[in-house]
Design a protein around this motif. Structure first.
Motif, short mmCIF file in Angstrom:
data_model
loop_
_atom_site.label_atom_id
_atom_site.label_comp_id
_atom_site.label_asym_id
_atom_site.label_seq_id
_atom_site.Cartn_x
_atom_site.Cartn_y
_atom_site.Cartn_z
N ASP A 1 25.07 55.80 30.68
CA ASP A 1 24.01 56.69 30.20
C ASP A 1 23.86 56.66 28.68
OD1 ASP A 1 23.41 57.49 32.82
OD2 ASP A 1 24.92 59.08 32.75
N GLY A 2 24.10 55.50 28.08
CA GLY A 2 23.94 55.34 26.65
C GLY A 2 25.07 55.92 25.82
N LYS A 3 26.18 56.28 26.45
CA LYS A 3 27.33 56.85 25.73
C LYS A 3 28.55 55.97 25.97
CE LYS A 3 25.58 61.52 26.17
NZ LYS A 3 25.79 62.84 26.74
N MET A 4 29.50 56.03 25.02
CA MET A 4 30.75 55.31 25.20
C MET A 4 31.45 55.91 26.40
SD MET A 4 31.99 55.07 21.21
CE MET A 4 31.99 56.85 21.01
N HIS A 5 31.74 55.09 27.40
CA HIS A 5 32.32 55.61 28.63
C HIS A 5 33.09 54.49 29.32
CE1 HIS A 5 32.46 58.69 31.79
NE2 HIS A 5 32.47 57.66 32.62
N GLY A 6 34.40 54.63 29.40
CA GLY A 6 35.26 53.60 29.97
C GLY A 6 36.18 53.07 28.87
N LYS A 7 36.59 51.83 29.00
CA LYS A 7 37.48 51.22 28.01
C LYS A 7 36.67 50.66 26.85
CE LYS A 7 41.00 50.08 31.35
NZ LYS A 7 41.81 49.04 31.98
N GLY A 8 37.22 50.84 25.65
CA GLY A 8 36.51 50.30 24.49
C GLY A 8 37.34 50.35 23.23
N ILE A 9 36.84 49.66 22.22
CA ILE A 9 37.49 49.60 20.91
C ILE A 9 36.49 50.07 19.86
CG2 ILE A 9 38.68 48.16 19.22
CD1 ILE A 9 39.21 46.16 21.52
N LEU A 10 36.92 51.00 19.04
CA LEU A 10 36.10 51.47 17.93
C LEU A 10 36.70 50.91 16.64
CD1 LEU A 10 33.80 53.23 16.88
CD2 LEU A 10 35.39 55.14 16.82
N TYR A 11 35.96 50.05 15.97
CA TYR A 11 36.40 49.44 14.72
C TYR A 11 35.84 50.23 13.55
CZ TYR A 11 37.43 45.37 17.63
OH TYR A 11 37.92 44.51 18.60
N PHE A 12 36.70 50.56 12.58
CA PHE A 12 36.30 51.31 11.40
C PHE A 12 36.07 50.36 10.23
CE2 PHE A 12 38.73 54.29 13.97
CZ PHE A 12 37.86 55.37 14.01
N PRO A 13 35.24 50.75 9.27
CA PRO A 13 34.94 49.89 8.12
C PRO A 13 36.18 49.51 7.30
CG PRO A 13 33.35 51.67 8.21
CD PRO A 13 34.41 51.96 9.25
N ASP A 14 37.23 50.34 7.33
CA ASP A 14 38.44 50.03 6.55
C ASP A 14 39.36 49.02 7.24
OD1 ASP A 14 39.70 51.47 8.57
OD2 ASP A 14 40.48 53.03 7.27
N GLY A 15 38.94 48.53 8.43
CA GLY A 15 39.72 47.52 9.13
C GLY A 15 40.59 48.09 10.24
N SER A 16 40.76 49.40 10.30
CA SER A 16 41.55 49.98 11.38
C SER A 16 40.70 50.05 12.65
CB SER A 16 42.05 51.38 10.99
OG SER A 16 40.96 52.25 10.77
N LYS A 17 41.35 50.30 13.77
CA LYS A 17 40.62 50.39 15.02
C LYS A 17 41.31 51.37 15.96
CE LYS A 17 42.86 46.20 16.72
NZ LYS A 17 42.65 44.83 17.17
N TYR A 18 40.53 51.90 16.88
CA TYR A 18 41.02 52.79 17.92
C TYR A 18 40.74 52.12 19.25
CZ TYR A 18 41.42 56.57 21.19
OH TYR A 18 41.77 57.33 22.26
N ILE A 19 41.78 51.91 20.04
CA ILE A 19 41.66 51.29 21.35
C ILE A 19 41.99 52.34 22.39
CG2 ILE A 19 42.48 49.46 22.88
CD1 ILE A 19 43.47 48.01 20.31
N GLY A 20 41.07 52.57 23.34
CA GLY A 20 41.38 53.59 24.33
C GLY A 20 40.29 53.78 25.35
N ASN A 21 40.40 54.88 26.05
CA ASN A 21 39.45 55.23 27.10
C ASN A 21 38.52 56.33 26.60
OD1 ASN A 21 40.54 53.54 29.19
ND2 ASN A 21 42.29 54.91 29.22
N TRP A 22 37.27 56.26 27.02
CA TRP A 22 36.24 57.19 26.58
C TRP A 22 35.56 57.81 27.79
CZ3 TRP A 22 35.59 57.62 21.32
CH2 TRP A 22 36.21 56.64 20.54
N VAL A 23 35.19 59.08 27.68
CA VAL A 23 34.40 59.77 28.69
C VAL A 23 33.27 60.48 27.96
CG1 VAL A 23 34.36 61.55 30.47
CG2 VAL A 23 36.34 60.04 30.27
#
Length: 84
Positions: A50-72
């Motif tokens: 439905d146009g939203k982050m939902h399931g498994k994914g990676i969020l990459y930040f401009p500083d090079g860090s990232k968040y790997i996880g599950n989204w609902v």
């Protein structure tokens, strides 16, 4: 701590339907798998519903860090792999 604050700001600012901002650069950011780029420079690669982050994914930040996880519905869930 900085990453957590950025994540909270990101989620609260982008809770609506992501595809309305025309940031989908690859795949299906409505219902499927895709890549979405935010004006802030952050990038999400993963599952959408439905146009939203939902399931498994990676969020990459401009500083090079990232968040790997599950989204609902664009909210990260407890079962995560964490920041890197």
């Amino acid at each position: 701590m900085k990453n957590i604050l950025l994540l909270v700001l990101f989620i609260t600012g982008s809770y609506g339907v992501l595809v309305a901002q025309n940031g989908c650069v690859k795949g299906n950011c409505l219902n499927g798998q895709g890549t979405y780029e935010f004006p802030s420079g952050s990038r999400y690669v993963g599952d959408f519903e439905d146009g939203k982050m939902h399931g498994k994914g990676i969020l990459y930040f401009p500083d090079g860090s990232k968040y790997i996880g599950n989204w609902v519905q664009s909210t990260r869930r407890q079962r995560t792999y964490g920041f890197r």
